[in-house]
Design a protein around this motif. Structure first.
Motif, PDB file in Angstrom:
ATOM      1  N   LEU A 265     -35.359  18.445  -0.959  1.00 13.31           N
ATOM      2  CA  LEU A 265     -33.925  18.561  -0.721  1.00 13.31           C
ATOM      3  C   LEU A 265     -33.397  19.887  -1.249  1.00 13.31           C
ATOM      4  N   TYR A 304     -32.318  12.700   4.453  1.00 13.41           N
ATOM      5  CA  TYR A 304     -32.330  12.975   3.010  1.00 13.41           C
ATOM      6  C   TYR A 304     -31.273  12.145   2.281  1.00 13.41           C
ATOM      7  N   PRO A 305     -31.499  11.880   0.997  1.00  7.80           N
ATOM      8  CA  PRO A 305     -30.531  11.101   0.218  1.00  7.80           C
ATOM      9  C   PRO A 305     -29.325  11.947  -0.176  1.00  7.80           C
ATOM     10  N   GLY A 307     -25.237  11.699  -0.247  1.00 11.47           N
ATOM     11  CA  GLY A 307     -24.164  10.728  -0.157  1.00 11.47           C
ATOM     12  C   GLY A 307     -23.078  11.126   0.829  1.00 11.47           C
ATOM     13  N   ASP A 331     -29.891  16.038  -5.635  1.00  8.08           N
ATOM     14  CA  ASP A 331     -31.151  15.926  -6.370  1.00  8.08           C
ATOM     15  C   ASP A 331     -32.152  16.857  -5.710  1.00  8.08           C
ATOM     16  N   ALA A 334     -35.694  15.714  -4.694  1.00  8.59           N
ATOM     17  CA  ALA A 334     -35.936  14.647  -3.705  1.00  8.59           C
ATOM     18  C   ALA A 334     -36.917  15.144  -2.656  1.00  8.59           C
ATOM     19  N   PRO A 337     -38.434  13.399   3.415  1.00  8.99           N
ATOM     20  CA  PRO A 337     -38.424  11.966   3.722  1.00  8.99           C
ATOM     21  C   PRO A 337     -39.330  11.522   4.853  1.00  8.99           C
ATOM     22  N   ASP A 340     -38.102   9.809   8.719  1.00 11.68           N
ATOM     23  CA  ASP A 340     -36.642   9.736   8.799  1.00 11.68           C
ATOM     24  C   ASP A 340     -36.012  11.083   9.150  1.00 11.68           C
TER      25      ASP A 340
END
Length: 384
Positions: A265, A304-305, A307, A331, A334, A337, A340
């Motif tokens: 990330l 990716y995480p 938000g 982050d 991270a 993924p 995804d």
């Protein structure tokens, strides 16, 4: 990201030698100087401008003249032209050559957008075979020593295919290469590209390179397309949206030197920030550049995480400082993924009946009174 091993491959388009057989597809609002520079930083190949309307270039529209500018580091320089009138397109090519704006010119016969096809332009135009041939012939003559290529679709719909006739006509007219987006205009970007058609075109056009376009989402896809179709190179469009480092993956897959990418990330955030900075420099306005990067947010951070608050903030940011604050909340460690983040990017749309001029499909010849209608197909602004 798995890279398929492949022998070293190169591509020659006229006098232009490319280390890898890879071309960045023109995309409206995307392939400006900023994005081209970013892609070049990761990989190799030929990087084509946004679509430039030939009439706007001849009339020296301010926006158009800015869009045809290249950074001093860009070589070879490539411009894609769109138009319907042979004389206007030829004049636009002459301007490009005389004023040294590019080293390569591509002609767009693949646009499926209704506002273009309903007036006989884009993917609708090759149906009028004599007009298509005249445009390519005059453009090649005007280009002189600069290679001129053609990008097209399979045809208007399954019952009105044009790609084999158009490919042979472009070859006969002196085009340096032909590229096929293996969908019809009616398919828009839906479904799956028909790679078999690329193989058919390669069998029909034998003296110049044939390039394939459609559903290249990874380097593995590019290697597989070339193996399955025997095409000479690939044209990459939506697969690189939010992923300019795909060109590094492609370079490695085709045997060129390229640094491996660990797309954490943090890596993606840095690429996004670099893209924003380049847009600010290209547009010479921080607010404009930060507004332009907004369309890229979902593509960069797919899977990716990140938000919703950060995504929303990036999609409304008005300054580089604001972008920095938001990216600082991520982050950075991270990991990539995987699935995804893979697959289709950009809007696919749905199959639809193409918008065409009245009685367009009744004949492959241009009607005597069609001149005014065709000129109307040359939309005023470039890049869309």
């Amino acid at each position: 990201m798995t890279l398929a091993p492949a022998p070293a491959r190169a591509l020659r388009i006229g006098p232009i030698d490319l280390d890898v057989p890879v071309v960045l597809a023109p995309m409206a609002g995307i392939t400006n100087t900023a994005f081209r520079l970013l892609c070049r930083e990761y990989g190799a190949g030929l990087y084509v401008s946004e679509m430039i309307t030939s009439r706007a270039l001849v009339e020296r529209n301010d926006t158009t003249m800015r869009l045809i500018r290249h950074h001093e580091s860009e070589t070879p320089r490539s411009i894609q032209l769109y138009g319907v009138d042979p004389k206007t397109i030829a004049e636009a090519v002459r301007i490009i050559v005389a004023e040294d704006h590019a080293d390569h010119v591509d002609l767009n016969f693949g646009c499926p957008v209704p506002k273009v096809t309903r007036k006989g332009g884009g993917a609708a135009l090759p149906w009028k075979s004599s007009l298509f041939a005249e445009i390519v012939e005059q453009a090649v003559k005007a280009a002189g020593d600069i290679p001129l290529t053609v990008k097209m679709r399979k045809g208007i719909d399954p019952d009105h295919l044009t790609f084999l006739d158009a490919g042979r006509a472009a070859e006969d007219a002196g085009a340096a290469a032909v590229a096929l987006h293996a969908r019809t205009a009616s398919e828009f970007y839906s479904g799956h590209a028909d790679w078999n058609a690329i193989g058919e075109l390669k069998q029909a056009v034998t003296s110049i390179p044939v390039l394939g376009n459609g559903d290249i989402w990874s380097a593995d896809d590019a290697v597989r397309m070339m193996a399955e179709t025997d095409c000479d190179g690939v044209v990459v469009g939506r697969g690189c949206l939010g992923r300019p480092w795909l060109f590094g993956d492609l370079a490695a897959a085709f045997g060129a030197e390229s640094r491996p990418v660990d797309a954490t990330l943090g890596f993606v955030a840095d690429a996004f920030r670099r893209h924003a900075q380049l847009l600010v420099e290209f547009l010479e306005d921080e607010d404009h550049g930060c507004r332009d990067i907004r369309k890229h947010v979902a593509w960069y951070f797919k899977g990716y995480p990140v938000g919703s608050d950060v995504r929303t903030g990036l999609a409304t940011a008005q300054s580089l400082a604001h972008i920095d604050d938001l990216l600082g909340q991520l982050d950075r460690d991270a990991p990539y993924p995987g699935a995804d983040a893979e697959g289709q990017r950009g809007r696919a749309g749905r199959p639809k009946r193409p918008a065409l001029p009245d009685k367009w499909l009744e004949s492959r010849d241009v009607a005597a009174d069609a001149g005014e209608m065709l000129r109307g197909a040359e939309i005023e602004n470039s890049g869309g």
